[in-house]
Design a protein around this motif. Structure first.
Motif, PDB file in Angstrom:
ATOM      1  N   GLU A 177      14.218 -48.369 -20.073  1.00  0.00           N
ATOM      2  CA  GLU A 177      14.242 -49.093 -18.860  1.00  0.00           C
ATOM      3  C   GLU A 177      12.879 -49.043 -18.455  1.00  0.00           C
ATOM      4  N   VAL A 178      12.437 -50.045 -18.002  1.00  0.00           N
ATOM      5  CA  VAL A 178      11.111 -50.049 -17.046  1.00  0.00           C
ATOM      6  C   VAL A 178      11.174 -50.465 -15.864  1.00  0.00           C
ATOM      7  N   GLY A 179      10.572 -49.552 -14.594  1.00  0.00           N
ATOM      8  CA  GLY A 179      10.805 -50.299 -13.332  1.00  0.00           C
ATOM      9  C   GLY A 179       9.419 -49.711 -12.486  1.00  0.00           C
ATOM     10  N   PHE A 180       9.578 -50.154 -11.272  1.00  0.00           N
ATOM     11  CA  PHE A 180       8.258 -49.858 -10.348  1.00  0.00           C
ATOM     12  C   PHE A 180       8.934 -49.484  -9.031  1.00  0.00           C
ATOM     13  N   ASP A 181       8.599 -48.466  -8.563  1.00  0.00           N
ATOM     14  CA  ASP A 181       8.930 -47.807  -7.149  1.00  0.00           C
ATOM     15  C   ASP A 181       8.020 -48.270  -6.303  1.00  0.00           C
ATOM     16  N   THR A 182       8.141 -49.081  -5.492  1.00  0.00           N
ATOM     17  CA  THR A 182       7.154 -49.683  -4.445  1.00  0.00           C
ATOM     18  C   THR A 182       7.049 -48.785  -3.139  1.00  0.00           C
ATOM     19  N   GLU A 183       8.113 -47.762  -3.079  1.00  0.00           N
ATOM     20  CA  GLU A 183       7.529 -46.685  -1.861  1.00  0.00           C
ATOM     21  C   GLU A 183       6.630 -45.913  -2.445  1.00  0.00           C
ATOM     22  N   THR A 184       6.554 -45.555  -3.648  1.00  0.00           N
ATOM     23  CA  THR A 184       5.338 -44.442  -4.085  1.00  0.00           C
ATOM     24  C   THR A 184       4.296 -45.117  -4.980  1.00  0.00           C
ATOM     25  N   GLY A 185       4.270 -46.250  -5.231  1.00  0.00           N
ATOM     26  CA  GLY A 185       3.582 -47.088  -6.330  1.00  0.00           C
ATOM     27  C   GLY A 185       3.507 -46.567  -7.697  1.00  0.00           C
ATOM     28  N   SER A 186       4.624 -45.805  -8.036  1.00  0.00           N
ATOM     29  CA  SER A 186       4.652 -45.132  -9.463  1.00  0.00           C
ATOM     30  C   SER A 186       5.397 -46.184 -10.464  1.00  0.00           C
ATOM     31  N   ILE A 187       5.147 -46.174 -11.455  1.00  0.00           N
ATOM     32  CA  ILE A 187       6.016 -46.870 -12.627  1.00  0.00           C
ATOM     33  C   ILE A 187       6.664 -45.876 -13.140  1.00  0.00           C
ATOM     34  N   THR A 188       8.113 -46.483 -13.289  1.00  0.00           N
ATOM     35  CA  THR A 188       9.037 -45.471 -13.600  1.00  0.00           C
ATOM     36  C   THR A 188       9.791 -45.753 -14.911  1.00  0.00           C
ATOM     37  N   TYR A 189      10.109 -44.857 -15.788  1.00  0.00           N
ATOM     38  CA  TYR A 189      10.706 -45.264 -17.006  1.00  0.00           C
ATOM     39  C   TYR A 189      12.002 -44.376 -17.111  1.00  0.00           C
ATOM     40  N   LEU A 229      11.205 -40.638 -15.965  1.00  0.00           N
ATOM     41  CA  LEU A 229       9.526 -40.477 -16.038  1.00  0.00           C
ATOM     42  C   LEU A 229       8.936 -41.406 -15.042  1.00  0.00           C
ATOM     43  N   HIS A 230       7.775 -40.671 -14.223  1.00  0.00           N
ATOM     44  CA  HIS A 230       7.322 -41.670 -13.237  1.00  0.00           C
ATOM     45  C   HIS A 230       5.667 -41.411 -13.431  1.00  0.00           C
ATOM     46  N   SER A 231       5.042 -42.349 -13.641  1.00  0.00           N
ATOM     47  CA  SER A 231       3.527 -42.515 -13.730  1.00  0.00           C
ATOM     48  C   SER A 231       2.635 -43.065 -12.603  1.00  0.00           C
ATOM     49  N   ASP A 232       1.692 -42.287 -12.495  1.00  0.00           N
ATOM     50  CA  ASP A 232       0.871 -42.805 -11.072  1.00  0.00           C
ATOM     51  C   ASP A 232      -0.586 -43.499 -11.479  1.00  0.00           C
ATOM     52  N   ASP A 233      -0.879 -43.101 -12.516  1.00  0.00           N
ATOM     53  CA  ASP A 233      -2.318 -43.536 -12.910  1.00  0.00           C
ATOM     54  C   ASP A 233      -2.517 -43.865 -14.505  1.00  0.00           C
ATOM     55  N   ILE A 246      18.448 -28.684 -18.764  1.00  0.00           N
ATOM     56  CA  ILE A 246      18.603 -29.715 -17.672  1.00  0.00           C
ATOM     57  C   ILE A 246      19.715 -30.815 -17.888  1.00  0.00           C
ATOM     58  N   LYS A 247      19.807 -31.514 -16.715  1.00  0.00           N
ATOM     59  CA  LYS A 247      21.023 -32.583 -16.800  1.00  0.00           C
ATOM     60  C   LYS A 247      20.326 -33.962 -17.016  1.00  0.00           C
ATOM     61  N   ASP A 248      21.549 -34.870 -17.158  1.00  0.00           N
ATOM     62  CA  ASP A 248      21.159 -36.268 -17.226  1.00  0.00           C
ATOM     63  C   ASP A 248      20.178 -36.628 -16.138  1.00  0.00           C
ATOM     64  N   LEU A 249      19.170 -37.604 -16.569  1.00  0.00           N
ATOM     65  CA  LEU A 249      18.594 -38.350 -15.206  1.00  0.00           C
ATOM     66  C   LEU A 249      17.565 -37.339 -14.355  1.00  0.00           C
ATOM     67  N   THR A 250      17.375 -36.238 -15.358  1.00  0.00           N
ATOM     68  CA  THR A 250      16.161 -35.323 -14.522  1.00  0.00           C
ATOM     69  C   THR A 250      15.064 -36.020 -14.581  1.00  0.00           C
ATOM     70  N   SER A 251      14.168 -35.779 -13.234  1.00  0.00           N
ATOM     71  CA  SER A 251      12.730 -36.616 -13.167  1.00  0.00           C
ATOM     72  C   SER A 251      11.722 -35.490 -13.792  1.00  0.00           C
ATOM     73  N   PHE A 252      10.863 -36.594 -14.217  1.00  0.00           N
ATOM     74  CA  PHE A 252       9.564 -35.410 -14.962  1.00  0.00           C
ATOM     75  C   PHE A 252       8.575 -36.523 -14.538  1.00  0.00           C
TER      76      PHE A 252
END
Length: 548
Positions: free
Chosen positions: A187-199, A161-165, A261-267
């Motif tokens: 797991e929680v991460g941060f995408d420096t390219e898009t500025g999104s929080i990833t889960y 999952l990715h969140s922008d706001d 869907i398959k594993d690690l599909t993005s939403f």
């Protein structure tokens, strides 16, 4: 007696004392106990922790599945004083549990995303719990975790999952489906390219069958307060999400299930359920609205309506995606607002079924030519929330701008409040233009002339009366006398005390009094035309008094 015989006799006199058996037996028992203690002891392991809060040497126990398997025997600082070194004596037979993937953590009272845990340690004190290792080589050194570990089983499905706001959620935050706990954030991460929080989210079986490519994920705050056109809304979710919120997922309104869907599909992770519901309208027409009136109360997410029916959504107020220099260079200062029309909200009403975006675009262009305009109206008077209302106007002005920096411009009209203000202002201007002084002077002259006329009538009536009373008049024919009598009666009715003269005089006096009372109001309207809407004197704020 020979020497040999003497030695034999002395040997016969030496006797073994049984008292020496007691210490001998004690030594043997102690040796056996030491051996038994040594034989039953397990290995000593070392746990490295950031601190040793709640742990005591010789007191704190180590448990596995609530069974004692060891005890803390020593606690000390590391050589660099940065860590706490905890030595634990394990019980005999626990060697196979001490593999590389074993987990250790401190159990104490906690209030977290999984609920309330560790209340039993309020009386017994904190202890160390462990998850036995099953893979890897045996080890005697481990890291003491600050939080209980999450499940590492591979059952279920993992999603990205990715969140922008939205604000960051922590590891362990629960995932719900219609209120049921079905997973957690792994797991929680941060995408420096898009500025999104990833889960990375795990949805446990059998609930993983609910996830398909049509579901949407959104954040569910524990306690939320929302003010919108629909009114005020307060929502309180479950106790688990009260402190830090959670994540929910489901299908949108009137949306059917999609494909597996398959594993690690993005939403995408939306900030609210309302935002997730609005996202299903993927075929939209964006317009730029240039309002030259007050836009306070209009916010992103507000409705775009046609006669009360929602047909779109406001995207940004004010819109900053265009050059403000060009906006300020227009004839009149305007506030740009970006909004979109969502024809999918209306396709269900269309007679021919789904209509393409191109057809909707042509239809809107035709309606704009027929007088369709956008205005700002108050959707809720409690919180002054506004919406963009589309409706037809009589004799609308021709739109001056149809496109601005690549955006289609929707023509706007004055809002309803501005129309009321304009009408009131025009009415007050007309009041101010009335020649009140000349009118009152003319009315005064008219009243004076009326009084003079009454006095003249009274004098004529007296003259006629004297004429009738004369003997010469009485010698006239009877018909002429009757006419004169009727004329006298008629004149008497117009006198000051007559049937017509008296009401006329009273009405003239009343009219004069009313005009005198109306003069201050008209003078005030001439000086302050807005007195009809606002108070003439400002109200003083009431200041609280100090307690005595």
């Amino acid at each position: 007696m020979t020497e040999r015989n003497k030695n034999i006799v002395s040997l016969r006199r030496v006797h073994f004392n049984t008292i020496w058996l007691v210490p001998l037996v004690a030594v043997m028992v102690a040796g056996w106990m030491l051996y038994q203690n040594w034989a039953t002891q397990g290995p000593v392991i070392t746990l490295i922790a950031s601190n040793a809060e709640g742990l005591e040497a010789g007191q704190t126990k180590l448990k596995a599945r609530n069974v004692d398997v060891g005890k803390v025997i020593d606690i000390r600082l590391s050589d660099d004083y940065d860590k706490a070194i905890i030595n634990v004596r394990m019980n005999q037979g626990t060697q196979n549990m001490l593999r590389k993937d074993a987990k250790f953590w401190v159990v104490k009272p906690r209030i977290g995303k999984e609920g309330v845990s560790g209340l039993g340690t309020l009386l017994s004190g904190a202890y160390i719990d462990m998850a036995p290792g099953t893979e890897g080589e045996k080890s005697d050194g481990f890291v003491l975790l600050s939080q209980p570990p999450l499940s590492t089983k591979t059952e279920g499905i993992r999603l990205l999952l990715h969140s922008d706001d939205s604000s960051k959620l922590d590891v362990g935050t629960l995932v719900h489906f219609r209120g049921y706990e079905v997973g957690y954030i792994e797991e929680v991460g941060f995408d420096t390219e898009t500025g999104s929080i990833t889960y990375r989210v795990v949805v446990k079986p059998p609930y993983d069958a609910l996830v398909n490519d049509a579901v949407q994920f959104w954040i569910t705050p524990g306690l939320s307060f929302k003010s919108s056109v629909q009114g005020f809304e307060v929502r309180l979710d479950s106790l688990e999400t009260f402190l830090s919120g959670g994540i929910s997922f489901g299908l949108g309104e009137e949306r059917s299930a999609g494909a597996p869907i398959k594993d690690l599909t993005s939403f995408r992770l939306f900030a609210s359920k309302e935002e997730a519901d609005n996202n299903i309208y993927d075929q939209t027409i964006e317009y730029l609205f240039l309002f030259d009136s007050n836009v306070s109360g209009l916010y992103a997410g507000a409705d775009v309506e046609f006669r009360g029916v929602r047909i779109g959504t406001v995207l940004e107020v004010p819109f900053t995606g265009i050059s403000m220099d060009k906006v300020t260079s227009l004839d009149r200062p305007v506030i740009p607002v970006l909004a979109r029309i969502e024809p999918q909200r209306l396709n269900a009403w269309s007679v021919s079924g789904d209509i393409s975006i191109q057809k909707w675009q042509e239809l809107l262009d035709e309606r704009i030519k027929q007088g369709l305009r956008a205005t700002l109206v108050i959707g809720n008077y409690l919180n002054a929330a506004r919406v963009i209302s589309l409706d037809f106007m009589d004799n609308p002005p021709s739109p001056k701008i149809t496109e601005f920096e690549g955006y289609q411009v929707f023509p706007t009209g004055p809002d309803s409040l501005a129309n009321i203000e304009g009408k009131v202002s025009g009415l007050l201007d007309k009041f101010a233009d009335v020649p009140l002084k000349q009118t009152f002077e003319q009315l005064g002259r008219t009243m004076g002339e009326a009084n003079e006329t009454l006095r003249q009538l009274q004098a004529v009536s007296k003259s006629v009366t004297h004429l009738i009373e004369k003997s010469e008049t009485q010698q006239l024919p009877a018909d002429l006398s009757e006419v004169m009598a009727q004329l006298n009666i008629t004149l008497e009715t117009y006198q000051a005390n007559g049937q017509i003269g008296r009401p006329l005089r009273e009405n003239m006096v009343s009219l004069g009094r009313s005009l005198n009372e109306l003069q201050p109001l008209l003078r005030q309207l001439r000086e302050k035309p807005n007195t009809l809407i606002f108070d003439s004197k400002p109200r003083l704020e009431i200041q609280p008094k100090a307690a005595q």
